[in-house]
Write an enzyme that holds these catalytic residues in place. Structure first.
Site, PDB file in Angstrom:
ATOM      1  N   GLU A   1      38.059  45.849  86.590  1.00 50.19           N
ATOM      2  CA  GLU A   1      37.947  47.281  86.369  1.00 50.19           C
ATOM      3  C   GLU A   1      39.288  47.908  86.720  1.00 50.19           C
ATOM      4  OE1 GLU A   1      33.764  49.130  87.135  1.00 50.19           O
ATOM      5  OE2 GLU A   1      34.212  47.795  88.821  1.00 50.19           O
TER       6      GLU A   1
ATOM      7  N   GLU B   1      25.432  42.179  89.798  1.00 56.28           N
ATOM      8  CA  GLU B   1      26.393  42.594  88.792  1.00 56.28           C
ATOM      9  C   GLU B   1      27.727  41.980  89.186  1.00 56.28           C
ATOM     10  OE1 GLU B   1      26.723  46.831  87.860  1.00 56.28           O
ATOM     11  OE2 GLU B   1      28.888  46.594  87.605  1.00 56.28           O
TER      12      GLU B   1
END
Length: 283
Positions: free
Chosen positions: A160, A155
């Site tokens: 974020e 991933e």
């Protein structure tokens, strides 16, 4: 998604980062949005110039993840709906709302099944929300579980943010073995002044064989190489970051990373995206 996954809380990310940290001494100037980065050619883009989402590029992911992935694997509190985004005035706006006590809605969209890439420069110009309990994310997930379930097939988190830390973003890789043997590594970028809710910033990731680099406004703040990652699904040092990944945009409410909204939380909150552009390295 090709398999269920769980994204662990990253509160220890500052201590676990593999890069040397932020360099806020560099002038943080948004690059010319019309300029092609040197050595890269544009191969895919969404400028959000219309009034509807381009369904040849994006698919909405709806619901709360149940029954197979309740809370989307992170104990998130929102339900994703088709009513929490707009495309207008050259912007995609994803809005998280409180619909009642403890009930929240937002939007999540993916290029899965419509566009994916192995290597490239991924550039997203966005403005982030700011409040407790929000978790905006721009990230990439494997299109095929080539090396096994999450996170053996990888991933890539381009950006974020924790809404209660509006001056900080972070980039992370997830890899290793299938859950619960997954591991991660990453680093954060903190602004010298202001927040990511004040203006648009360009978040970029350059992914080449054996090396991945993260940028904010063309300031390099982290590099990871194949010496930093591995997968139990292959002996190839480039794996699992050597196969196709698609992109996901979402704003989560609550979850393991930001924690739930509280009395200080203000709704509605939005992430606005000016563009998403994907480049390939010139031959």
């Amino acid at each position: 998604m090709s398999s269920a996954f769980f994204r662990p809380a990253l509160f220890g990310l500052i201590l676990l980062g593999t890069a040397s940290g932020c360099d806020n001494s560099v002038d943080q100037v948004i690059p010319d949005p019309e300029a092609t980065p040197a050595g890269w050619s544009l191969v895919w883009a969404d400028e959000f110039d219309g009034t509807t989402l381009d369904d040849s590029k994006w698919t909405l992911q709806l619901g709360d993840g149940c029954p197979n992935l309740c809370g989307w694997g992170n104990n998130e509190l929102q339900v994703y709906t088709p009513d929490n985004y707009t495309v207008a005035d050259g912007l995609l706006t994803i809005t998280a709302r409180e619909e009642g006590e403890g009930a929240y809605t937002s939007t999540r969209m993916t290029t899965d099944g419509k566009a994916d890439w192995t290597y490239g420069r991924f550039e997203i110009k966005a403005k982030l929300p700011e409040t407790q309990g929000l978790w905006p994310a721009i990230w990439m997930f494997f299109s095929e579980d080539t090396y096994g379930g999450w996170a053996a097939s990888g991933e890539i988190d381009i950006m974020e943010n924790i809404g209660s830390r509006p001056d900080e973003v972070f980039g992370t890789l997830h890899y290793g073995a299938p859950f619960p043997g997954n591991v991660f590594s990453g680093d954060e970028f903190q602004l010298a002044a202001g927040t990511f809710a004040d203006d648009f910033f360009v978040f970029a990731l350059e992914w080449e064989e054996g090396e991945i680099r993260w940028y904010v406004n063309n300031v390099l703040y982290q590099t990871q190489t194949s010496d930093d990652w591995y997968t139990t699904g292959s002996d190839d040092p480039a794996a699992p970051f050597d196969h196709a990944f698609h992109m996901i945009l979402n704003v989560a409410v609550g979850g393991n990373l930001p924690g739930p909204p509280d009395a200080t939380t203000v709704f509605p909150q939005s992430m606005q995206v000016d563009y998403v552009r994907v480049y390939k390295r010139d031959a």
